[in-house]
Design a protein around this motif. Structure first.
Motif, PDB file in Angstrom:
ATOM      1  N   ASP A   1       0.828  -1.215   0.000  1.00  0.00           N
ATOM      2  CA  ASP A   1       0.000   0.000   0.000  1.00  0.00           C
ATOM      3  C   ASP A   1       0.859   1.260   0.000  1.00  0.00           C
ATOM      4  O   ASP A   1       0.509   2.258  -0.642  1.00  0.00           O
ATOM      5  N   VAL A   2       1.988   1.230   0.715  1.00  0.00           N
ATOM      6  CA  VAL A   2       2.883   2.389   0.765  1.00  0.00           C
ATOM      7  C   VAL A   2       3.493   2.642  -0.614  1.00  0.00           C
ATOM      8  O   VAL A   2       3.569   3.784  -1.070  1.00  0.00           O
ATOM      9  N   ILE A   3       3.911   1.585  -1.278  1.00  0.00           N
ATOM     10  CA  ILE A   3       4.470   1.723  -2.624  1.00  0.00           C
ATOM     11  C   ILE A   3       3.427   2.317  -3.572  1.00  0.00           C
ATOM     12  O   ILE A   3       3.716   3.235  -4.350  1.00  0.00           O
ATOM     13  N   GLU A   4       2.215   1.823  -3.500  1.00  0.00           N
ATOM     14  CA  GLU A   4       1.148   2.323  -4.376  1.00  0.00           C
ATOM     15  C   GLU A   4       0.897   3.815  -4.152  1.00  0.00           C
ATOM     16  O   GLU A   4       0.840   4.596  -5.112  1.00  0.00           O
ATOM     17  N   LEU A   5       0.783   4.232  -2.895  1.00  0.00           N
ATOM     18  CA  LEU A   5       0.515   5.646  -2.620  1.00  0.00           C
ATOM     19  C   LEU A   5       1.735   6.508  -2.962  1.00  0.00           C
ATOM     20  O   LEU A   5       1.588   7.576  -3.574  1.00  0.00           O
ATOM     21  N   GLY A   6       2.932   6.064  -2.597  1.00  0.00           N
ATOM     22  CA  GLY A   6       4.138   6.835  -2.905  1.00  0.00           C
ATOM     23  C   GLY A   6       4.301   7.076  -4.393  1.00  0.00           C
ATOM     24  O   GLY A   6       4.635   8.177  -4.827  1.00  0.00           O
ATOM     25  N   ASN A   7       4.042   6.049  -5.193  1.00  0.00           N
ATOM     26  CA  ASN A   7       4.174   6.183  -6.648  1.00  0.00           C
ATOM     27  C   ASN A   7       3.040   6.996  -7.254  1.00  0.00           C
ATOM     28  O   ASN A   7       3.232   7.694  -8.256  1.00  0.00           O
ATOM     29  N   LYS A   8       1.873   6.922  -6.655  1.00  0.00           N
ATOM     30  CA  LYS A   8       0.746   7.735  -7.125  1.00  0.00           C
ATOM     31  C   LYS A   8       1.068   9.227  -6.969  1.00  0.00           C
ATOM     32  O   LYS A   8       0.752  10.028  -7.844  1.00  0.00           O
ATOM     33  N   VAL A   9       1.735   9.580  -5.886  1.00  0.00           N
ATOM     34  CA  VAL A   9       2.043  10.980  -5.611  1.00  0.00           C
ATOM     35  C   VAL A   9       3.337  11.425  -6.295  1.00  0.00           C
ATOM     36  O   VAL A   9       3.396  12.515  -6.871  1.00  0.00           O
ATOM     37  N   HIS A  10       4.395  10.612  -6.255  1.00  0.00           N
ATOM     38  CA  HIS A  10       5.722  11.033  -6.711  1.00  0.00           C
ATOM     39  C   HIS A  10       6.125  10.522  -8.089  1.00  0.00           C
ATOM     40  O   HIS A  10       7.126  10.980  -8.638  1.00  0.00           O
ATOM     41  N   GLY A  11       5.424   9.557  -8.637  1.00  0.00           N
ATOM     42  CA  GLY A  11       5.779   9.023  -9.949  1.00  0.00           C
ATOM     43  C   GLY A  11       6.203   7.567  -9.875  1.00  0.00           C
ATOM     44  O   GLY A  11       6.682   7.094  -8.841  1.00  0.00           O
ATOM     45  N   GLU A  12       6.019   6.871 -10.973  1.00  0.00           N
ATOM     46  CA  GLU A  12       6.306   5.430 -11.030  1.00  0.00           C
ATOM     47  C   GLU A  12       7.751   5.118 -10.665  1.00  0.00           C
ATOM     48  O   GLU A  12       8.672   5.817 -11.072  1.00  0.00           O
ATOM     49  N   ASN A  13       7.889   4.054  -9.904  1.00  0.00           N
ATOM     50  CA  ASN A  13       9.179   3.524  -9.453  1.00  0.00           C
ATOM     51  C   ASN A  13       9.905   4.441  -8.479  1.00  0.00           C
ATOM     52  O   ASN A  13      11.093   4.259  -8.234  1.00  0.00           O
ATOM     53  N   TYR A  14       9.213   5.417  -7.907  1.00  0.00           N
ATOM     54  CA  TYR A  14       9.815   6.198  -6.828  1.00  0.00           C
ATOM     55  C   TYR A  14      10.042   5.266  -5.645  1.00  0.00           C
ATOM     56  O   TYR A  14      11.095   5.304  -5.015  1.00  0.00           O
ATOM     57  N   LEU A  15       9.050   4.438  -5.351  1.00  0.00           N
ATOM     58  CA  LEU A  15       9.189   3.397  -4.327  1.00  0.00           C
ATOM     59  C   LEU A  15       9.048   2.045  -5.004  1.00  0.00           C
ATOM     60  O   LEU A  15       8.173   1.851  -5.850  1.00  0.00           O
ATOM     61  N   THR A  16       9.913   1.120  -4.633  1.00  0.00           N
ATOM     62  CA  THR A  16       9.878  -0.254  -5.144  1.00  0.00           C
ATOM     63  C   THR A  16       9.986  -1.196  -3.958  1.00  0.00           C
ATOM     64  O   THR A  16      10.378  -0.774  -2.857  1.00  0.00           O
ATOM     65  N   PRO A  17       9.657  -2.475  -4.131  1.00  0.00           N
ATOM     66  CA  PRO A  17       9.825  -3.412  -3.007  1.00  0.00           C
ATOM     67  C   PRO A  17      11.268  -3.419  -2.484  1.00  0.00           C
ATOM     68  O   PRO A  17      11.484  -3.491  -1.269  1.00  0.00           O
ATOM     69  N   GLU A  18      12.234  -3.281  -3.383  1.00  0.00           N
ATOM     70  CA  GLU A  18      13.638  -3.324  -2.975  1.00  0.00           C
ATOM     71  C   GLU A  18      14.053  -2.076  -2.190  1.00  0.00           C
ATOM     72  O   GLU A  18      14.647  -2.190  -1.117  1.00  0.00           O
ATOM     73  N   ASN A  19      13.729  -0.883  -2.730  1.00  0.00           N
ATOM     74  CA  ASN A  19      14.184   0.296  -1.995  1.00  0.00           C
ATOM     75  C   ASN A  19      13.367   0.522  -0.724  1.00  0.00           C
ATOM     76  O   ASN A  19      13.891   0.999   0.275  1.00  0.00           O
ATOM     77  N   LEU A  20      12.101   0.137  -0.717  1.00  0.00           N
ATOM     78  CA  LEU A  20      11.315   0.303   0.505  1.00  0.00           C
ATOM     79  C   LEU A  20      11.818  -0.618   1.616  1.00  0.00           C
ATOM     80  O   LEU A  20      11.857  -0.222   2.777  1.00  0.00           O
ATOM     81  N   ALA A  21      12.243  -1.825   1.280  1.00  0.00           N
ATOM     82  CA  ALA A  21      12.817  -2.724   2.293  1.00  0.00           C
ATOM     83  C   ALA A  21      14.074  -2.099   2.897  1.00  0.00           C
ATOM     84  O   ALA A  21      14.283  -2.142   4.119  1.00  0.00           O
ATOM     85  N   ASP A  22      14.909  -1.485   2.046  1.00  0.00           N
ATOM     86  CA  ASP A  22      16.102  -0.789   2.528  1.00  0.00           C
ATOM     87  C   ASP A  22      15.702   0.412   3.378  1.00  0.00           C
ATOM     88  O   ASP A  22      16.234   0.614   4.476  1.00  0.00           O
ATOM     89  N   TYR A  23      14.771   1.209   2.913  1.00  0.00           N
ATOM     90  CA  TYR A  23      14.329   2.385   3.650  1.00  0.00           C
ATOM     91  C   TYR A  23      13.762   1.992   5.017  1.00  0.00           C
ATOM     92  O   TYR A  23      13.975   2.688   6.009  1.00  0.00           O
ATOM     93  N   PHE A  24      13.011   0.905   5.040  1.00  0.00           N
ATOM     94  CA  PHE A  24      12.408   0.462   6.300  1.00  0.00           C
ATOM     95  C   PHE A  24      13.496   0.241   7.351  1.00  0.00           C
ATOM     96  O   PHE A  24      13.377   0.704   8.488  1.00  0.00           O
ATOM     97  N   GLN A  25      14.563  -0.452   6.977  1.00  0.00           N
ATOM     98  CA  GLN A  25      15.655  -0.709   7.917  1.00  0.00           C
ATOM     99  C   GLN A  25      16.341   0.593   8.342  1.00  0.00           C
ATOM    100  O   GLN A  25      16.746   0.728   9.504  1.00  0.00           O
ATOM    101  N   ARG A  26      16.437   1.544   7.443  1.00  0.00           N
ATOM    102  CA  ARG A  26      17.093   2.812   7.764  1.00  0.00           C
ATOM    103  C   ARG A  26      16.289   3.647   8.757  1.00  0.00           C
ATOM    104  O   ARG A  26      16.822   4.564   9.375  1.00  0.00           O
ATOM    105  N   GLY A  27      15.014   3.355   8.894  1.00  0.00           N
ATOM    106  CA  GLY A  27      14.163   4.104   9.820  1.00  0.00           C
ATOM    107  C   GLY A  27      14.093   3.526  11.217  1.00  0.00           C
ATOM    108  O   GLY A  27      13.406   4.060  12.084  1.00  0.00           O
ATOM    109  N   GLN A  28      14.815   2.445  11.463  1.00  0.00           N
ATOM    110  CA  GLN A  28      14.815   1.804  12.777  1.00  0.00           C
ATOM    111  C   GLN A  28      16.051   2.289  13.550  1.00  0.00           C
ATOM    112  O   GLN A  28      17.165   2.208  13.060  1.00  0.00           O
ATOM    113  N   THR A  29      15.856   2.781  14.763  1.00  0.00           N
ATOM    114  CA  THR A  29      16.969   3.302  15.548  1.00  0.00           C
ATOM    115  C   THR A  29      17.581   2.218  16.423  1.00  0.00           C
ATOM    116  O   THR A  29      16.978   1.162  16.642  1.00  0.00           O
ATOM    117  N   GLU A  30      18.753   2.524  16.945  1.00  0.00           N
ATOM    118  CA  GLU A  30      19.459   1.587  17.826  1.00  0.00           C
ATOM    119  C   GLU A  30      18.677   1.325  19.106  1.00  0.00           C
ATOM    120  O   GLU A  30      18.802   0.263  19.702  1.00  0.00           O
TER     121      GLU A  30
END
Length: 192
Positions: free
Chosen positions: A20-49
């Motif tokens: 759902d996040v990929i669908e909304l992100g791409n709807k607003v920012h353009g196709e392939n702005y979010l992908t399963p691969e980059n969102l998985a990476d982004y998810f990990q980057r948002g977790q703190t120690e």
């Protein structure tokens, strides 16, 4: 006459929300702005120690209405579009506001600001003194810049062609440039 307002709720992003996040992100920012691969990476980057999740979602009547993706200190790259010498804080004291998107159907109701505030609270709990962002100058009516400025964002510098490599190498399709992206990013800092 009764007016029914949408019921808003907020919660941290989970892996179950990715489609759902990929669908909304791409709807607003353009196709392939979010992908399963980059969102998985982004998810990990948002977790703190210390176990905080800096990513937040907004729901309007249980439908995804907005996203705020935020990277934790030390989990984002300082690249050629960053000006550390102009920052009032060290990079280790800054989160990075990667992405915000609010569904066009519910814009203007404070969802974007509420998502930002949720991320700020979590970032403060991780020791952040501020957050850096690259704001899309060519957003419709320059609304992204106006929104971030109203929230207290300070302009550091403008950087042309910020997303060009993404459009050339990663398949990002800019809705404004109709393909390869030549848009400008406003490097902005928000103090907490």
């Amino acid at each position: 006459m009764t007016i029914n307002s949408p019921r808003l709720s907020f919660r941290p992003l989970t892996e179950a929300d990715f489609a759902d996040v990929i669908e909304l992100g791409n709807k607003v920012h353009g196709e392939n702005y979010l992908t399963p691969e980059n969102l998985a990476d982004y998810f990990q980057r948002g977790q703190t120690e210390n176990g905080r999740n800096l990513h937040w979602l907004a729901f309007s009547d249980d439908k995804l209405a907005g996203i705020r993706l935020t990277f934790a200190p030390g989990k984002w790259d300082i690249d050629k579009y960053c000006t550390p010498s102009a920052w009032p804080f060290a990079a280790e004291e800054l989160c990075y506001f990667k992405c915000s998107a609010v569904d066009h159907e519910v814009q203007g109701g404070g969802i974007g600001k509420s998502l930002l505030m949720h991320s700020i609270v979590e970032a403060q709990g991780a020791g952040c003194k501020g957050g850096l962002a690259h704001i899309w100058r060519q957003s419709p009516n320059n609304s992204a810049f106006e929104y971030f400025s109203r929230c207290g964002g300070e302009l550091i510098a403008d950087h042309g062609k910020r997303w060009l490599q993404s459009s050339l190498d990663d398949g990002y399709y800019c809705p404004v440039c109709d393909g390869d992206c030549y848009c400008t990013a406003a490097e902005m800092l928000l103090r907490f």
